[in-house]
Design a protein around this motif. Structure first.
Motif, PDB file in Angstrom:
ATOM      1  N   ALA A 408       0.866  -1.176   0.000  1.00 50.41           N
ATOM      2  CA  ALA A 408       0.000   0.000   0.000  1.00 50.41           C
ATOM      3  C   ALA A 408       0.901   1.224   0.000  1.00 50.41           C
ATOM      4  O   ALA A 408       1.650   1.451   0.953  1.00 50.41           O
ATOM      5  N   TRP A 409       0.852   2.005  -1.082  1.00 50.14           N
ATOM      6  CA  TRP A 409       1.767   3.138  -1.264  1.00 50.14           C
ATOM      7  C   TRP A 409       1.034   4.458  -1.033  1.00 50.14           C
ATOM      8  O   TRP A 409       0.182   4.858  -1.826  1.00 50.14           O
ATOM      9  N   PHE A 410       1.366   5.119   0.062  1.00 51.18           N
ATOM     10  CA  PHE A 410       0.832   6.443   0.375  1.00 51.18           C
ATOM     11  C   PHE A 410       1.976   7.453   0.308  1.00 51.18           C
ATOM     12  O   PHE A 410       2.274   8.141   1.280  1.00 51.18           O
ATOM     13  N   PRO A 444       8.263  10.185  -7.240  1.00 48.52           N
ATOM     14  CA  PRO A 444       8.580   9.256  -6.157  1.00 48.52           C
ATOM     15  C   PRO A 444       8.018   7.858  -6.369  1.00 48.52           C
ATOM     16  O   PRO A 444       8.644   6.865  -5.975  1.00 48.52           O
ATOM     17  N   LEU A 445       6.856   7.743  -7.008  1.00 46.37           N
ATOM     18  CA  LEU A 445       6.296   6.416  -7.264  1.00 46.37           C
ATOM     19  C   LEU A 445       7.134   5.683  -8.311  1.00 46.37           C
ATOM     20  O   LEU A 445       7.403   4.481  -8.171  1.00 46.37           O
ATOM     21  N   ALA A 446       7.567   6.396  -9.347  1.00 48.12           N
ATOM     22  CA  ALA A 446       8.419   5.776 -10.362  1.00 48.12           C
ATOM     23  C   ALA A 446       9.725   5.289  -9.738  1.00 48.12           C
ATOM     24  O   ALA A 446      10.203   4.187 -10.037  1.00 48.12           O
ATOM     25  N   SER A 447      10.303   6.106  -8.852  1.00 51.36           N
ATOM     26  CA  SER A 447      11.541   5.706  -8.166  1.00 51.36           C
ATOM     27  C   SER A 447      11.294   4.503  -7.266  1.00 51.36           C
ATOM     28  O   SER A 447      12.145   3.604  -7.166  1.00 51.36           O
ATOM     29  N   PHE A 448      10.135   4.470  -6.623  1.00 48.88           N
ATOM     30  CA  PHE A 448       9.792   3.349  -5.746  1.00 48.88           C
ATOM     31  C   PHE A 448       9.712   2.048  -6.557  1.00 48.88           C
ATOM     32  O   PHE A 448      10.224   1.008  -6.130  1.00 48.88           O
TER      33      PHE A 448
END
Length: 624
Positions: A408-410, A444-448
């Motif tokens: 779960a990515w917040f 940040p999501l792409a890096s994650f």
């Protein structure tokens, strides 16, 4: 210059520790003088009983030790004086910085870690509302012009406060440096340990993480460290590694858990400061300052609540175990975190779910106890997803041992309003009409995503990006960063994957459903799987009955209108005696049906894609 010193670090200073250390230096100096004086008298009195060359050599050797001990006692007393002075200078610098930060907050500004003051979102929204009310909502060009003038004026004030806060931060750095130099000077030129017959080792400096490093660079840095250096970093500065994409999951989990009490202490200190600001603003009857301060206080309290939920979530007895992959209670208007159910470093399949409108840690991560959703919250849904994916894999020869992790990515601030507790704090609903929040979360999501691939111990993990509601837009923008590590994407309840027409300043945009330009697809920023860095046939979408968001066409066409996207049915289905019901509305896609204790058909589809079994979702006739 402040160097690496930040506002939160200075706020966390405890100047009283210098006073405590001064008392300790005093105690040590006194005890040392008492001990060596007693020994000196005993040695000096041995002249009548311990004579000749041996006795004289012993006394000569002790005289050397005695003189060195007195030098150390003198240094301890100089250290006492330096620490006492440091308590005063460092404490004064800290109080001055807090004052300047408080003044900036009182003017409707947000103070970033480096001292930069920026116009708060609340202040921007208040300005827009004021301008719109004065000229009329339908006069978009005039609103934009007047809004730009107002923002320019506010920016001047923000710049002024930035200078003041950064100056105070530099003053704190000077006080810190001065205290360090004074204490070091107090203990300069001490007898070396080897002069007492002891060995010493030279100190080495532990390399620090790369600034703004890619996941690959972060991992290369970590791999270059010795075990002792890794332990030092993890022990002394866990906040520097907990959010570093590319590092091992267990390292990030341990570091982020260590940050929970640290962040709680910082937020509680902020709460006390802001409570005082609110009280002061109330006495001056400055309604704007009071409103801004109250909003900042509410946000701080919300982050405290978010942090408590995160702590509860990661400490829960869960199978698979939960890992805290990211924790950020400083950026944004609400808490940010990423929690994995299962270990993504050892998983063959990894799912990353990005939530949308109304989602926040407090109300969404563990759920609000909805009786219709017995395995509530995103983490409960993740456990059900893993169980359902595992069950599907067990039905395929040779794949029953494959491991799954669901995250779960917040890592961004989904627009709030009407669906979460933050709707009680401020009106945020209008932001769902802008791409801005999604754009903030995209990088940040792409890096994650890339970090998961770098850290994974298998040769090539199967990564699936799941985006719900506004989170589908965030996911789409992240995939457009072209990281190339994601294998499949599923968008559900999606208002669109991105539009070509840019946002106007603070003017929400939703293309009318069925509008000519929208229907032609001219406004679509994404026109193929390749635009998302994916192979054709690996982009899926689902639209439940009576889901109003999926028909908004707010960011280009909603994906259920795109013929290059694979459309998955959400009709009921029974597989191996397990019934997966249909659902309706915008929020039920990944949830559990209380009547069957299974996921809905939409959740079954998600589990199939995550497990790398898309045929189970696209052609259920092939399912046993």
């Amino acid at each position: 210059m402040s160097g690496h010193l930040t506002v939160p670090l200075v706020e966390a200073w405890k100047p009283a520790a210098f006073g405590a250390q001064a008392l300790e230096f005093t105690r040590q100096a006194g005890e040392l003088r008492t001990a060596v004086d007693g020994q000196h008298r005993a040695v000096d009195g041995s002249r009548d009983t311990f004579r000749r060359e041996t006795g004289n050599a012993m006394r000569a050797r002790y005289d050397e030790v005695h003189q060195k001990a007195l030098i150390i006692a003198d240094a301890l007393e100089r250290g006492r004086d330096a620490a006492t002075s440091a308590e005063s200078s460092v404490g004064s610098a800290q109080r001055f910085l807090v004052t300047k930060k408080t003044e900036a907050i009182g003017k409707g500004l947000e103070v970033r870690d480096d001292g930069t003051c920026v116009i708060s979102e609340t202040t921007k929204q208040r300005l827009y509302s004021s301008v719109a009310a004065s000229v009329g909502d339908n006069n978009a060009a005039t609103i934009a012009d007047k809004y730009a003038v107002g923002i320019a004026a506010l920016q001047v004030e923000a710049n002024t406060h930035t200078i003041a806060v950064k100056s105070a931060l530099n003053g704190a750095a000077d006080a810190d440096t001065g205290a360090k130099k004074a204490i070091e000077a107090a203990f300069a030129n001490l007898p070396t340990p080897d002069s007492f017959g002891n060995a010493t080792t030279s100190a080495t400096v532990t390399p620090q993480p790369p600034k703004g490093g890619t996941p690959q660079e972060n991992r290369a840095w970590w791999d270059s460290l010795t075990t002792a250096q890794r332990d030092e970093i993890a022990s002394n500065s866990p906040g520097s590694i907990g959010n570093l994409d590319g590092l091992p999951a267990d390292v990030r989990d341990t570091a982020n858990r260590a940050m929970i009490p640290i962040e709680r202490a910082r937020l509680e200190a902020d709460e006390a400061t802001l409570t005082a600001v609110v009280a002061a603003a109330a006495t001056t009857r400055d309604s704007v300052a009071l409103s801004d301060a109250q909003t900042s206080l509410d946000r701080t309290r919300q982050k405290l609540a978010d942090l408590s939920v995160v702590e509860t979530a990661v400490n829960a007895d869960s199978k698979p175990p939960r890992m805290l992959m990211a924790l950020d209670m400083q950026s944004g208007r609400q808490g940010r975190a990423a929690v994995s159910v299962g270990n993504p470093d050892t998983a063959d399949h990894i799912a990353v779910t990005t939530p949308g409108l109304g989602s926040n840690l407090e109300s969404t991560l563990l759920g609000g106890g909805d009786p219709k959703n017995p395995k509530g919250g995103m983490l409960g849904e993740a456990e059900q997803l893993i169980a359902t994916s595992t069950r599907q894999l067990e039905g395929v020869d040779g794949r029953s041992g494959e491991e799954i992790a669901a995250i779960a990515w917040f890592g961004y601030d989904p627009p709030q309003g009407g669906l979460g507790s933050l709707s009680d704090l401020e009106a945020d609903m209008s932001n769902v009409g802008f791409q801005g929040r999604a754009q903030e979360g995209a990088q940040p999501l792409a890096s994650f995503f890339t970090g998961l691939d770098v850290a994974n111990e298998t040769s090539d993990p199967h990564i699936t990006a799941l985006g719900h509601s506004y989170g589908s837009l965030t996911t789409s923008l992240a995939l457009q960063e072209q990281s190339g590590v994601v294998d499949d994407a599923v968008f559900y309840g999606s208002p669109g994957l991105g539009r070509n027409v840019p946002d106007l300043p603070n003017i929400p945009h939703f293309a009318p459903n069925g509008g000519f330009i929208t229907e032609l697809g001219v406004n679509d920023a994404v026109t193929s799987a390749e635009d998302l860095g994916l192979r054709p046939g690996h982009v899926y979408e689902m639209t439940e009955r009576d889901d109003p968001v999926a028909d908004l066409d707010g960011f280009g066409r909603s994906p259920h209108q795109m013929d290059w996207v694979t459309h998955l049915s959400t009709d009921p289905i029974t597989v191996d005696g397990q019934h997966y019901s249909g659902a309706s509305g915008h929020s039920e896609y990944g949830r559990t049906d209380g009547a069957t204790n299974n996921l809905h058909r939409s959740g079954y589809n998600l589990a199939a894609i995550v497990a790398g079994l898309p045929e189970n979702a696209t052609d259920p006739r092939t399912v046993r």
